[in-house]
Design a protein around this motif. Structure first.
Motif, PDB file in Angstrom:
ATOM      1  N   ALA A  40       0.845  -1.181   0.000  1.00  0.00           N
ATOM      2  CA  ALA A  40       0.000   0.000   0.000  1.00  0.00           C
ATOM      3  C   ALA A  40       0.885   1.237   0.000  1.00  0.00           C
ATOM      4  CB  ALA A  40      -0.908  -0.020   1.226  1.00  0.00           C
ATOM      5  N   PRO A  41       0.355   2.378  -0.441  1.00  0.00           N
ATOM      6  CA  PRO A  41       1.156   3.612  -0.468  1.00  0.00           C
ATOM      7  C   PRO A  41       1.748   3.934   0.895  1.00  0.00           C
ATOM      8  CG  PRO A  41      -0.887   3.925  -1.666  1.00  0.00           C
ATOM      9  CD  PRO A  41      -0.996   2.588  -0.991  1.00  0.00           C
ATOM     10  N   VAL A  63      -6.130 -11.362   6.605  1.00  0.00           N
ATOM     11  CA  VAL A  63      -6.919 -11.896   5.485  1.00  0.00           C
ATOM     12  C   VAL A  63      -7.467 -13.293   5.761  1.00  0.00           C
ATOM     13  CG1 VAL A  63      -5.541 -10.516   3.897  1.00  0.00           C
ATOM     14  CG2 VAL A  63      -5.021 -12.949   4.179  1.00  0.00           C
ATOM     15  N   LYS A  64      -7.115 -13.867   6.883  1.00  0.00           N
ATOM     16  CA  LYS A  64      -7.595 -15.219   7.204  1.00  0.00           C
ATOM     17  C   LYS A  64      -9.113 -15.255   7.221  1.00  0.00           C
ATOM     18  CE  LYS A  64      -3.647 -16.955   9.859  1.00  0.00           C
ATOM     19  NZ  LYS A  64      -3.138 -17.332  11.199  1.00  0.00           N
ATOM     20  N   MET A  82     -10.251 -13.411  -3.315  1.00  0.00           N
ATOM     21  CA  MET A  82     -10.404 -12.414  -2.262  1.00  0.00           C
ATOM     22  C   MET A  82     -11.881 -12.090  -2.088  1.00  0.00           C
ATOM     23  SD  MET A  82      -7.198  -9.882  -3.148  1.00  0.00           S
ATOM     24  CE  MET A  82      -7.911  -9.323  -4.696  1.00  0.00           C
ATOM     25  N   ASN A  83     -12.412 -12.414  -0.930  1.00  0.00           N
ATOM     26  CA  ASN A  83     -13.813 -12.156  -0.616  1.00  0.00           C
ATOM     27  C   ASN A  83     -13.910 -11.157   0.532  1.00  0.00           C
ATOM     28  OD1 ASN A  83     -14.572 -14.116  -2.535  1.00  0.00           O
ATOM     29  ND2 ASN A  83     -14.495 -15.748  -1.000  1.00  0.00           N
ATOM     30  N   ASP A  89      -7.650  -3.313   2.239  1.00  0.00           N
ATOM     31  CA  ASP A  89      -7.030  -4.267   1.318  1.00  0.00           C
ATOM     32  C   ASP A  89      -6.491  -3.580   0.068  1.00  0.00           C
ATOM     33  OD1 ASP A  89      -9.688  -6.526   2.117  1.00  0.00           O
ATOM     34  OD2 ASP A  89      -7.620  -6.615   2.864  1.00  0.00           O
ATOM     35  N   THR A  90      -6.788  -2.302  -0.077  1.00  0.00           N
ATOM     36  CA  THR A  90      -6.323  -1.551  -1.243  1.00  0.00           C
ATOM     37  C   THR A  90      -4.802  -1.519  -1.284  1.00  0.00           C
ATOM     38  OG1 THR A  90      -8.300  -0.168  -1.337  1.00  0.00           O
ATOM     39  CG2 THR A  90      -6.297   0.710  -2.347  1.00  0.00           C
ATOM     40  N   ALA A  91      -4.245  -1.957  -2.398  1.00  0.00           N
ATOM     41  CA  ALA A  91      -2.786  -2.034  -2.545  1.00  0.00           C
ATOM     42  C   ALA A  91      -2.458  -2.532  -3.949  1.00  0.00           C
ATOM     43  CB  ALA A  91      -2.195  -2.989  -1.514  1.00  0.00           C
TER      44      ALA A  91
END
Length: 122
Positions: A40-41, A63-64, A82-83, A89-91
């Motif tokens: 991520a930034p 993320v588990k 990915m759900n 989660d943005t990256a």
């Protein structure tokens, strides 16, 4: 000599799903561990999920239960389902693979994809 090509990133709303794919190609003798990292930034690149050739998986705690990693050894491919995506989660997501090539005497080396952007809007 070895390329990792990713696909499947994009823009999705909170709670949505995306599936990332990555395929290795080139003069490859064997593929060992594969995985997905993200950056991520302003943050360091971090492991999201990894999978061994024998399908042993590992996940970052964040993320588990939401992300699932899988692979197809015949296709030299790795996937990340990915759900329940969240804005955090943005990256940029990077495919990673440990590969030994056909070059005589080569050893297992780390290879990276070019990255695919995942953006989760709130």
């Amino acid at each position: 000599q070895v390329q990792l090509v990713e696909s499947g990133g994009g823009l999705v709303q909170t709670g949505g799903s995306l599936r990332l794919s990555c395929a290795a190609s080139g003069s490859i003798f064997s593929v060992a561990d594969m995985g997905w990292y993200r950056q991520a930034p302003g943050k360091q690149r971090e492991l999201v999920a990894g999978i061994t050739r024998g399908d042993i998986t590992t996940y970052d705690d964040s993320v588990k239960g939401r992300f699932t990693i899988s692979r197809d050894n015949a296709k030299m491919a790795v996937y990340l389902q990915m759900n329940s995506l969240k804005p955090e989660d943005t990256a940029v997501y990077y495919c990673h693979s440990v590969v030994v090539t056909m070059t005589p005497g080569d050893q297992y080396r780390n290879y990276w994809g070019q990255g695919t952007q995942v953006t989760v809007s709130s």
